[in-house]
Write an enzyme that holds these catalytic residues in place. Structure first.
Site, PDB file in Angstrom:
ATOM      1  N   HIS A 212       0.819  -1.211   0.000  1.00  0.00           N
ATOM      2  CA  HIS A 212       0.000   0.000   0.000  1.00  0.00           C
ATOM      3  C   HIS A 212       0.851   1.258   0.000  1.00  0.00           C
ATOM      4  O   HIS A 212       0.394   2.316  -0.424  1.00  0.00           O
ATOM      5  CB  HIS A 212      -0.980  -0.027   1.176  1.00  0.00           C
ATOM      6  CG  HIS A 212      -2.159  -0.912   0.907  1.00  0.00           C
ATOM      7  ND1 HIS A 212      -3.439  -0.607   1.298  1.00  0.00           N
ATOM      8  CD2 HIS A 212      -2.252  -2.084   0.247  1.00  0.00           C
ATOM      9  CE1 HIS A 212      -4.269  -1.567   0.905  1.00  0.00           C
ATOM     10  NE2 HIS A 212      -3.563  -2.476   0.268  1.00  0.00           N
ATOM     11  N   SER A 216       0.257  -1.090  -6.240  1.00  0.00           N
ATOM     12  CA  SER A 216       0.426  -2.266  -7.096  1.00  0.00           C
ATOM     13  C   SER A 216       1.203  -1.956  -8.364  1.00  0.00           C
ATOM     14  O   SER A 216       1.075  -0.865  -8.924  1.00  0.00           O
ATOM     15  CB  SER A 216      -0.946  -2.796  -7.521  1.00  0.00           C
ATOM     16  OG  SER A 216      -1.642  -3.329  -6.436  1.00  0.00           O
ATOM     17  N   LYS A 240     -14.042  -8.295  -8.207  1.00  0.00           N
ATOM     18  CA  LYS A 240     -13.212  -9.159  -9.049  1.00  0.00           C
ATOM     19  C   LYS A 240     -12.540 -10.239  -8.199  1.00  0.00           C
ATOM     20  O   LYS A 240     -12.455 -11.407  -8.608  1.00  0.00           O
ATOM     21  CB  LYS A 240     -12.161  -8.304  -9.762  1.00  0.00           C
ATOM     22  CG  LYS A 240     -11.559  -8.994 -10.958  1.00  0.00           C
ATOM     23  CD  LYS A 240     -10.641  -8.054 -11.724  1.00  0.00           C
ATOM     24  CE  LYS A 240      -9.900  -8.813 -12.792  1.00  0.00           C
ATOM     25  NZ  LYS A 240      -8.947  -7.976 -13.522  1.00  0.00           N
ATOM     26  N   ASP A 241     -12.097  -9.862  -7.011  1.00  0.00           N
ATOM     27  CA  ASP A 241     -11.499 -10.848  -6.107  1.00  0.00           C
ATOM     28  C   ASP A 241     -12.541 -11.866  -5.650  1.00  0.00           C
ATOM     29  O   ASP A 241     -12.227 -13.047  -5.477  1.00  0.00           O
ATOM     30  CB  ASP A 241     -10.875 -10.156  -4.890  1.00  0.00           C
ATOM     31  CG  ASP A 241      -9.508  -9.562  -5.223  1.00  0.00           C
ATOM     32  OD1 ASP A 241      -8.923  -9.958  -6.260  1.00  0.00           O
ATOM     33  OD2 ASP A 241      -9.017  -8.712  -4.458  1.00  0.00           O
ATOM     34  N   GLU A 284       6.061 -33.804  -0.524  1.00  0.00           N
ATOM     35  CA  GLU A 284       4.848 -33.311  -1.155  1.00  0.00           C
ATOM     36  C   GLU A 284       5.193 -32.641  -2.485  1.00  0.00           C
ATOM     37  O   GLU A 284       6.321 -32.179  -2.674  1.00  0.00           O
ATOM     38  CB  GLU A 284       4.177 -32.298  -0.223  1.00  0.00           C
ATOM     39  CG  GLU A 284       3.668 -32.923   1.064  1.00  0.00           C
ATOM     40  CD  GLU A 284       2.278 -33.492   0.905  1.00  0.00           C
ATOM     41  OE1 GLU A 284       2.178 -34.655   0.484  1.00  0.00           O
ATOM     42  OE2 GLU A 284       1.307 -32.776   1.203  1.00  0.00           O
TER      43      GLU A 284
HETATM   44  C1  HEM Z   1       0.453 -21.708   6.659  1.00  0.00           C
HETATM   45  C2  HEM Z   1      -0.593 -22.403   6.895  1.00  0.00           C
HETATM   46  C3  HEM Z   1      -0.578 -23.929   7.038  1.00  0.00           C
HETATM   47  C4  HEM Z   1      -0.077 -24.867   6.178  1.00  0.00           C
HETATM   48  C5  HEM Z   1       0.605 -24.612   4.835  1.00  0.00           C
HETATM   49  C6  HEM Z   1      -0.335 -26.166   6.787  1.00  0.00           C
HETATM   50  C7  HEM Z   1       0.020 -27.407   6.248  1.00  0.00           C
HETATM   51  C8  HEM Z   1      -0.250 -28.658   6.797  1.00  0.00           C
HETATM   52  C9  HEM Z   1       0.002 -29.943   6.174  1.00  0.00           C
HETATM   53  C10 HEM Z   1       0.650 -30.145   4.798  1.00  0.00           C
HETATM   54  C11 HEM Z   1      -0.444 -30.921   7.017  1.00  0.00           C
HETATM   55  C12 HEM Z   1      -0.456 -32.435   6.780  1.00  0.00           C
HETATM   56  C13 HEM Z   1      -1.773 -32.803   6.175  1.00  0.00           C
HETATM   57  C14 HEM Z   1      -2.097 -34.272   6.264  1.00  0.00           C
HETATM   58  O1  HEM Z   1      -1.658 -35.035   5.381  1.00  0.00           O
HETATM   59  O2  HEM Z   1      -2.816 -34.623   7.192  1.00  0.00           O
HETATM   60  C15 HEM Z   1      -0.946 -30.273   8.189  1.00  0.00           C
HETATM   61  C16 HEM Z   1      -1.473 -30.932   9.288  1.00  0.00           C
HETATM   62  C17 HEM Z   1      -1.929 -30.311  10.446  1.00  0.00           C
HETATM   63  N1  HEM Z   1      -2.010 -28.947  10.682  1.00  0.00           N
HETATM   64 FE1  HEM Z   1      -1.503 -27.495   9.378  1.00  0.00          FE
HETATM   65  N2  HEM Z   1      -0.971 -25.987   8.004  1.00  0.00           N
HETATM   66  C18 HEM Z   1      -1.126 -24.622   8.191  1.00  0.00           C
HETATM   67  C19 HEM Z   1      -1.717 -24.026   9.289  1.00  0.00           C
HETATM   68  C20 HEM Z   1      -2.116 -24.680  10.465  1.00  0.00           C
HETATM   69  C21 HEM Z   1      -2.592 -24.044  11.664  1.00  0.00           C
HETATM   70  C22 HEM Z   1      -2.748 -22.549  11.843  1.00  0.00           C
HETATM   71  C23 HEM Z   1      -2.861 -25.040  12.574  1.00  0.00           C
HETATM   72  C24 HEM Z   1      -3.381 -24.959  14.004  1.00  0.00           C
HETATM   73  C25 HEM Z   1      -3.347 -23.887  14.716  1.00  0.00           C
HETATM   74  C26 HEM Z   1      -2.590 -26.295  11.950  1.00  0.00           C
HETATM   75  C27 HEM Z   1      -2.759 -27.539  12.546  1.00  0.00           C
HETATM   76  C28 HEM Z   1      -2.525 -28.763  11.936  1.00  0.00           C
HETATM   77  C29 HEM Z   1      -2.781 -30.037  12.534  1.00  0.00           C
HETATM   78  C30 HEM Z   1      -3.370 -30.299  13.925  1.00  0.00           C
HETATM   79  C31 HEM Z   1      -2.401 -31.022  11.595  1.00  0.00           C
HETATM   80  C32 HEM Z   1      -2.448 -32.558  11.775  1.00  0.00           C
HETATM   81  C33 HEM Z   1      -3.748 -33.123  11.399  1.00  0.00           C
HETATM   82  C34 HEM Z   1      -3.712 -33.645   9.982  1.00  0.00           C
HETATM   83  O3  HEM Z   1      -2.789 -34.371   9.626  1.00  0.00           O
HETATM   84  O4  HEM Z   1      -4.659 -33.364   9.227  1.00  0.00           O
HETATM   85  N3  HEM Z   1      -2.121 -26.034  10.680  1.00  0.00           N
HETATM   86  N4  HEM Z   1      -0.821 -28.896   8.036  1.00  0.00           N
END
Ligand code: HEM
Lengths: 402, 252
Positions: A212, A216, A240-241, A284
């Site tokens: 900002h 842009s 648009k978004d 991945e």
């Molecule tokens: C930048 C944002 C985020 C990304 C890119 C991300 C990415 C991921 C990925 C790739 C997995 C594994 C998925 C699977 O195969 O199960 C995962 C699992 C998990 N994430 Fe995140 N996550 C993000 C934000 C968060 C936040 C904010 C929380 C909680 C405050 C969270 C909690 C969990 C938990 C509890 C799991 C395990 C459960 C599962 O396997 O589904 N994540 N996350």
């Protein structure tokens, strides 16, 4: 908004804490170039993806158990017993992939239209910091379900640090919290996986602040000359978004509901077993190009350095690209090399997905060399020797055909 | 511009397609499952037959630890039938008043137990190989139910004999050899609905049953997905119309 401010109490409140004026200034009246195309939708989509990850992640964390003996079971319990747990988990797992898709497209937009050039270098850097944080977050998230790929991915990636001379081994043990990937590792990864998304939110705020402040870039890549170049963000870009978000959510829903495991690896439905190494350990999909660069170098330390350099080189991009013209539209030579770079990245992706045997080895080496060649040699040379097409006088001029 | 986005999207989607590079295994033939496709649902009668195959054959070696007996109500069994099935299994109970471990009849809230007290015992009875828990096998193998169907229904030679290492040739198994003896032979079970229990029929039915065991929420997922996508299509269409209208007077 203006109508709201006519209300006496709201005016009184806004005078003391200007939330409404601030919103009005930054989200409604905020001047945006009138010629932005759909490539400019990916920023807001990345924001949407981040919110989706945080919301689904927080609810998952209410049901998930970060313990080596219970993590896998707790994820299965989420899938089977928690109300709509399957939906939450599939949203979170596929959401991570879609987050990377939109962020990579967002970055490609920046590369094509020269958005990293002055005066937006800091904005670009902040974007790269977000990318690094996202990678760390996604890597640690993938470890949480504690399947075979979780465990072995974590082992392979943390082991990379052992390539550092002298202090490598102690660093790896410090990361693990022990002598192998285990419960201590899982616990700290859960803690950090919970924390980092909020750090990302913080860096996103800085990213938007820088945006900002300098406004842009646009498809013509030229500076704005006056108010005729702009239109207010609301309603033009809000709508648009919103349309872009709809398209994004439809594509997301198709994967989420009809192919929820397509982007995952089947081995991650096998509980982690330190005694059984999977035939092929693959990260991945969004890490595959970097993984290919890592493996292209026969030396471990060299591979780690090359992989690190492949991202850090992007920080230097504003100076490696010697052309003052931003948009590829006016850069007949650069345009071709942009697409070559994209193809190179896809080739690297395939190399990363396949075992390092046969022709994949030389192919990944050629593609790695080309990646660095593009940034270190080609970009500076193209900038010096290319004859750009003439630039329009202003954003408004070609648009208004005045 | 459109080309820009489309080509980038195409590039990005090509990559994951190769992420599951298969090994030296034979690719199983594709079976037409009732649960395939957008409107796919499980065939209840098939699941019940698959349950009979699992209970009659596979349960001798394999557990199903994420499937509780009461989950079977979802495939059409009554509460009493579930109770009766559970009563056939024995699970660990609480310690008694002397502090000694006990066992008890399984209840509907229990899961299908492994027939072996632990992995070591399971290995000892199976020539050193572990008969894995089958709850997730339809998702933890590439080609899921097609793979299971091919592995147990098509892969073994007739009157297969184990090789010198105790392994059976089976081209669908990673590496081409498997420790599991051919589990099915004609009329290995007697189906309640009178269907002829051929190896092909039983392998198909039990594969469908294992898919249900791995993904019990598949039907809800597909049904909700359809509604969500229809809703999103309308919403996005409306956004598009509004966008066209708002931008109609703006030169851009
Ligand atoms: C930048 C944002 C985020 C990304 C890119 C991300 C990415 C991921 C990925 C790739 C997995 C594994 C998925 C699977 O195969 O199960 C995962 C699992 C998990 N994430 Fe995140 N996550 C993000 C934000 C968060 C936040 C904010 C929380 C909680 C405050 C969270 C909690 C969990 C938990 C509890 C799991 C395990 C459960 C599962 O396997 O589904 N994540 N996350």
């Amino acid at each position: 908004m203006q109508a709201l401010l006519n209300n006496g109490f709201i005016r009184w409140f806004d005078n003391r804490l200007p939330v409404l004026s601030w919103t009005n200034h930054h989200m409604m009246e905020y001047p945006a170039p009138r010629n932005l195309n759909y490539a400019w939708n990916f920023g807001s989509l990345a924001g949407l993806a981040l919110v989706l990850q945080i919301v689904t992640g927080i609810v998952l964390a209410m049901h998930y158990t970060p313990h080596a003996d219970m993590a896998f079971d707790s994820v299965e319990r989420i899938m089977r017993d928690v109300n709509y747990g399957w939906l939450l988990r599939y949203m979170h797992a596929n959401g991570a992939s879609f987050f990377f898709i939109v962020v990579y497209l967002h970055i490609a937009r920046g590369l094509y239209y020269g958005s990293y050039k002055a005066p937006r270098e800091v904005l670009w850097w902040l974007g790269l910091v977000i990318l690094l944080l996202m990678m760390a977050t996604a890597f640690m998230g993938y470890v949480l379900p504690w399947g075979q790929m979780s465990f072995w991915g974590a082992t392979v990636i943390t082991n990379l640090f052992s390539a550092i001379p002298l202090i490598g081994e102690p660093i790896v043990q410090w990361l693990w919290g022990g002598f192998a990937v285990g419960n201590a590792t899982l616990n700290r990864f859960f803690s950090l996986h919970f924390l980092l998304p909020f750090v990302i939110v913080g860096v996103v705020v800085l990213h938007l602040w820088a945006l900002h402040h300098k406004k842009s870039n646009n498809p013509l890549g030229i500076d704005y000359k006056g108010p005729q170049d702009f239109i207010p963000f609301h309603p033009y870009y809000t709508i648009k978004d919103a349309f872009g978000a709809g398209v994004f959510l439809i594509l997301f829903a198709i994967f989420l509901f009809y192919a929820p495991n397509y982007m995952g690896h089947p081995d991650n439905y096998i509980p982690a077993d330190p005694l059984v190494t999977p035939a092929h350990i693959v990260p991945e999909w969004y890490f595959l190009p970097f993984y290919a660069i890592l493996r292209a170098i026969p030396d471990k330390l060299g591979g780690v350095l090359a992989m690190g350099a492949s991202i850090f080189i992007l920080f230097l991009l504003p100076w490696l690209d010697t052309s003052r013209i931003r948009s590829a539209t006016f850069r007949p030579v650069f345009k071709w090399f942009f697409w070559l770079l994209m193809i190179d990245l896809v080739v690297l992706g395939f190399c990363g997905a396949n075992p390092p045997e046969g022709f994949w080895v030389p192919l990944s080496q050629v593609a790695t060399v080309y990646y660095f060649l593009h940034f270190l040699i080609l970009l500076p040379l193209i900038g010096w020797f290319e004859r750009p097409r003439p630039l329009p006088d202003s954003i408004a001029k070609p648009v208004l055909k005045a | 511009m459109k080309r820009f986005i489309l080509s980038l999207a195409a590039l990005a989607f090509l990559v994951p397609a190769t992420a599951h590079a298969a090994g030296d295994q034979e690719v199983p033939p594709e079976h037409h499952w009732s649960f395939n496709g957008i409107f796919g649902t499980y065939d209840r009668a098939q699941l019940l037959r698959g349950l009979e195959v699992y209970r009659g054959v596979c349960a001798n070696c394999h557990g199903l630890k994420y499937v509780r007996f009461r989950d079977l109500e979802a495939i059409g069994l009554s509460e009493d039938e579930v109770k009766a099935i559970a009563a056939n299994y024995t699970v660990e109970g609480d310690v008694d008043s002397f502090g000694d471990p006990t066992t008890r009849e399984a209840k509907p809230f229990d899961a299908f137990p492994s027939p072996f007290p632990n992995d070591e015992a399971a290995r000892a009875s199976n020539g050193g190989a572990l008969p894995i828990d089958l709850s997730l096998v339809a998702k933890s193998r590439v080609h899921g139910p097609d793979y299971i169907h091919a592995l147990i229904g098509l892969g073994y030679e007739e009157n297969a004999e184990p090789g010198p290492t105790g392994l059976y040739h089976n081209p669908y198994m990673a590496g081409g050899y498997i420790a599991m003896p051919p589990p099915l032979f004609d009329d290995a079970v007697e189906y309640h609905d009178g269907t002829a229990a051929t190896v092909e029929q039983m392998s198909t039915d039990v594969s469908a049953f294992l898919m249900w065991a791995a993904e019990p929420k598949l039907e809800a997922r597909k049904a909700i997905g359809l509604k969500v996508i229809l809703f999103l299509l309308v919403l996005t269409g409306l956004f598009y119309v509004c966008k066209r209208k708002l931008w109609a007077n703006v030169e851009h």
